[in-house]
Structures are given as C-alpha cells and as structure tokens.
Design a protein around this motif. Structure first.
Motif, short mmCIF file in Angstrom:
data_model
loop_
_atom_site.label_atom_id
_atom_site.label_comp_id
_atom_site.label_asym_id
_atom_site.label_seq_id
_atom_site.Cartn_x
_atom_site.Cartn_y
_atom_site.Cartn_z
N UNK A 73 0.83 -1.21 0.00
CA UNK A 73 0.00 0.00 0.00
C UNK A 73 0.85 1.25 0.00
N UNK A 74 2.04 1.16 0.55
CA UNK A 74 2.95 2.31 0.65
C UNK A 74 4.21 2.01 -0.16
N UNK A 75 4.36 2.69 -1.27
CA UNK A 75 5.53 2.46 -2.11
C UNK A 75 6.17 3.78 -2.49
N UNK A 76 7.47 3.71 -2.66
CA UNK A 76 8.26 4.85 -3.10
C UNK A 76 9.17 4.32 -4.20
N UNK A 77 9.18 4.98 -5.34
CA UNK A 77 10.03 4.53 -6.45
C UNK A 77 10.69 5.72 -7.11
N UNK A 78 11.96 5.52 -7.49
CA UNK A 78 12.71 6.58 -8.16
C UNK A 78 13.89 5.97 -8.90
N UNK A 79 14.51 6.77 -9.75
CA UNK A 79 15.69 6.31 -10.48
C UNK A 79 16.92 6.37 -9.57
N UNK A 80 17.99 5.67 -9.93
CA UNK A 80 19.17 5.60 -9.06
C UNK A 80 19.80 6.97 -8.75
N UNK A 81 19.88 7.84 -9.72
CA UNK A 81 20.50 9.14 -9.49
C UNK A 81 19.69 9.97 -8.49
N UNK A 82 18.37 9.93 -8.63
CA UNK A 82 17.51 10.65 -7.68
C UNK A 82 17.71 10.08 -6.28
N UNK A 83 17.75 8.77 -6.14
CA UNK A 83 17.96 8.15 -4.83
C UNK A 83 19.28 8.62 -4.20
N UNK A 96 11.76 16.84 -4.93
CA UNK A 96 11.82 15.63 -5.77
C UNK A 96 10.42 15.11 -6.08
N UNK A 97 9.53 15.13 -5.10
CA UNK A 97 8.16 14.67 -5.32
C UNK A 97 7.42 15.64 -6.24
N UNK A 98 7.56 16.94 -5.96
CA UNK A 98 6.88 17.96 -6.77
C UNK A 98 7.31 17.90 -8.23
N UNK A 99 8.59 17.66 -8.46
CA UNK A 99 9.13 17.59 -9.82
C UNK A 99 8.84 16.26 -10.50
N UNK A 100 8.22 15.33 -9.79
CA UNK A 100 7.90 14.03 -10.37
C UNK A 100 9.08 13.08 -10.44
N UNK A 101 10.14 13.37 -9.71
CA UNK A 101 11.32 12.50 -9.71
C UNK A 101 11.13 11.31 -8.76
N UNK A 102 10.18 11.44 -7.83
CA UNK A 102 9.84 10.37 -6.90
C UNK A 102 8.36 10.09 -7.05
#
Length: 120
Positions: A73-83, A96-102
């Motif tokens: 139910x709770x997931x967080x996903x992003x690319x390696x560089x963002x992480x 990061x969330x606002x920009x859609x990177x997360x």
C-alpha cells in the motif's frame, strides 16, 4: 563481499560523479544505491513501506502495518541518481516529489523525516 570502507567509497565515487555532471559507472552506481538502501532499512526498520530503485534494489522499511501479498500500500520509487541525491542531501524530498522524480503512494510513503542518511 565488499568491506564497509569500499561500500562508503562507492557512495563517495558515485556522488562525486553526479556532482561533476557525469554518470557514475554502472557497477559503482549499483553498489552505492544498494549501500544507501541498506542504510535506510537498518535505520528505519519495519515493513510498511517499500522503497524501489530499479534496476538495483528495493527494501522494506518504516514501522507500521506489514504488507505480505501483492503490491504494498505504501511504495516509493525513483531512479538511481535521484535516490543518491536524496539519500545524501543533495536533493530535497518535497522538491523531488513535486518535480515528479519520486513516485510515492500511501499514507506512510513520505520519507522526508528519514533523509538524508549519514554514513558511518
């Protein structure tokens, strides 16, 4: 298996490349992502949030209700560089969330209280 020093070195090398506008070598990037995911999981134990950084890794963390089947139910996903940028304080969670990177879903998916991570 890598020593703790070489693991910290992978993070430092990957972040230095990003800071210089370069793409880290794939093997260094993979090791850095995994090291930082493991630090997050160790410092924020639990199984209520799944943090995914494809294609290199995923961990479950954050105390709360445990998920056992299907998509959490709770997931967080992003690319390696963002992480790497989030985990080392080079990027702010809200930005990061606002920009859609997360991509974060679920009531517990806000990791801002747990980032950045300190290595050591």
């Amino acid at each position: 298996m890598s020593s703790p020093c070489s693991k910290s070195a992978a993070v430092a090398t990957a972040v230095a490349a990003l800071d210089e506008g370069r793409t880290p070598e794939r093997s260094v990037l993979r090791e850095a992502v995994r090291v930082l995911l493991n630090v997050l999981a160790a410092r924020t134990p639990g199984r209520s949030v799944e943090v995914r950084v494809p294609p290199y890794g995923a961990v479950q963390c954050v105390p709360g209700p445990r998920h056992t089947r299907g998509t959490p139910a709770n997931t967080v996903e992003m690319d390696p560089e963002t992480w790497l940028r989030l985990a080392t304080g080079r990027l702010d969670w809200t930005r990061a969330v606002t920009e859609g990177r997360v991509r974060a879903s679920g009531a517990r998916a806000d990791l801002s209280a747990h980032l950045p991570l300190e290595l050591g």
